[in-house]
Write a protein that holds these residues in place. Structure first.
Motif, PDB file in Angstrom:
ATOM      1  N   PHE A  67      -5.680  49.782  42.929  1.00  0.00           N
ATOM      2  CA  PHE A  67      -6.884  50.722  42.165  1.00  0.00           C
ATOM      3  C   PHE A  67      -7.892  50.027  41.699  1.00  0.00           C
ATOM      4  N   ARG A  68      -7.564  48.651  41.178  1.00  0.00           N
ATOM      5  CA  ARG A  68      -8.675  47.691  40.993  1.00  0.00           C
ATOM      6  C   ARG A  68      -9.737  47.727  42.064  1.00  0.00           C
ATOM      7  N   GLY A  69      -9.231  47.418  43.332  1.00  0.00           N
ATOM      8  CA  GLY A  69     -10.058  47.390  44.493  1.00  0.00           C
ATOM      9  C   GLY A  69     -10.775  48.840  44.823  1.00  0.00           C
ATOM     10  N   LEU A  70     -10.177  49.874  44.612  1.00  0.00           N
ATOM     11  CA  LEU A  70     -10.969  51.080  44.991  1.00  0.00           C
ATOM     12  C   LEU A  70     -12.080  51.287  43.918  1.00  0.00           C
ATOM     13  N   LEU A  71     -11.899  50.927  42.742  1.00  0.00           N
ATOM     14  CA  LEU A  71     -12.846  51.083  41.560  1.00  0.00           C
ATOM     15  C   LEU A  71     -14.087  50.124  41.772  1.00  0.00           C
ATOM     16  N   ALA A 100     -11.203  55.526  23.118  1.00  0.00           N
ATOM     17  CA  ALA A 100     -11.699  55.659  24.346  1.00  0.00           C
ATOM     18  C   ALA A 100     -12.723  56.754  24.652  1.00  0.00           C
ATOM     19  N   ALA A 101     -13.816  56.616  25.146  1.00  0.00           N
ATOM     20  CA  ALA A 101     -14.826  57.457  25.153  1.00  0.00           C
ATOM     21  C   ALA A 101     -14.563  58.504  26.131  1.00  0.00           C
ATOM     22  N   ALA A 102     -13.647  58.497  27.205  1.00  0.00           N
ATOM     23  CA  ALA A 102     -13.359  59.387  28.054  1.00  0.00           C
ATOM     24  C   ALA A 102     -12.201  59.080  28.816  1.00  0.00           C
ATOM     25  N   ALA A 103     -11.746  60.012  29.705  1.00  0.00           N
ATOM     26  CA  ALA A 103     -10.508  59.697  30.705  1.00  0.00           C
ATOM     27  C   ALA A 103     -10.912  60.238  32.061  1.00  0.00           C
ATOM     28  N   ILE A 104     -10.144  59.660  32.900  1.00  0.00           N
ATOM     29  CA  ILE A 104     -10.250  60.112  34.422  1.00  0.00           C
ATOM     30  C   ILE A 104      -8.835  60.220  35.021  1.00  0.00           C
ATOM     31  N   TYR A 105      -8.474  61.009  35.925  1.00  0.00           N
ATOM     32  CA  TYR A 105      -7.476  60.780  36.575  1.00  0.00           C
ATOM     33  C   TYR A 105      -7.521  60.246  38.016  1.00  0.00           C
ATOM     34  N   LYS A 106      -6.277  59.587  38.533  1.00  0.00           N
ATOM     35  CA  LYS A 106      -6.151  58.956  39.662  1.00  0.00           C
ATOM     36  C   LYS A 106      -5.695  60.399  40.666  1.00  0.00           C
ATOM     37  N   PRO A 107      -6.015  60.313  41.894  1.00  0.00           N
ATOM     38  CA  PRO A 107      -6.884  59.436  42.643  1.00  0.00           C
ATOM     39  C   PRO A 107      -8.080  59.442  42.357  1.00  0.00           C
ATOM     40  N   PHE A 108      -9.044  58.388  42.516  1.00  0.00           N
ATOM     41  CA  PHE A 108     -10.356  58.465  42.123  1.00  0.00           C
ATOM     42  C   PHE A 108     -11.143  58.852  43.368  1.00  0.00           C
ATOM     43  N   TYR A 109     -12.162  59.595  42.991  1.00  0.00           N
ATOM     44  CA  TYR A 109     -13.261  60.271  43.895  1.00  0.00           C
ATOM     45  C   TYR A 109     -14.774  59.747  43.502  1.00  0.00           C
ATOM     46  N   ASP A 110     -15.467  59.191  44.140  1.00  0.00           N
ATOM     47  CA  ASP A 110     -16.616  58.422  44.121  1.00  0.00           C
ATOM     48  C   ASP A 110     -17.272  59.336  43.181  1.00  0.00           C
TER      49      ASP A 110
END
Length: 129
Positions: free
Chosen positions: A21-25, A105-115
């Protein structure tokens, strides 16, 4: 919202115990022109690296060993009340995400990540002063 809509020279730190996930981001953000200044695999490491690199934004996993993303967010906000942190989660436990937002935290995002989703939330978070 495109990466050009906000200063894409922003400096970002990625925190996730999973290398994948680090690599994906890293790939998504680098392609958009952002600079990755540091990567951490735990909340403990994130706090240390934040003090060294002072990134404009932190992408922080919520569930990690040693110190989770909620605890690390609390510590980062105590160090720098203006720190901008986006919590990343692979699991939708509302109580934990609410705790992360309550911690600063300012916001949240769920995995899986989409560009497009990553760039939209990064840009909107960076646009807030």
């Amino acid at each position: 919202m495109s990466p050009e809509s906000v200063n894409s020279t922003a400096r970002i730190m990625i925190v996730d115990d999973e290398l994948f996930f680090r690599g994906l981001l890293r790939d998504i953000l680098s392609k958009a022109g952002f600079t990755i200044v540091a990567e951490a695999s735990s909340g403990t490491e994130a706090v240390l690296l934040y003090s060294q690199h002072h990134p404009d934004l932190v992408m922080m996993d919520i569930y990690m060993p040693e110190k989770n993303g909620i605890e690390a967010t609390r510590e980062l906000i105590a160090l720098d009340p203006k720190a901008r942190i986006i919590i990343c989660s692979g699991v939708g436990y509302d109580d934990d995400l609410n705790a992360a937002v309550a911690a600063g935290a300012a916001a949240a995002i769920y995995k899986p990540f989409y560009d497009e989703e990553v760039l939209e939330i990064v840009n909107s978070t960076l646009a807030r002063s």
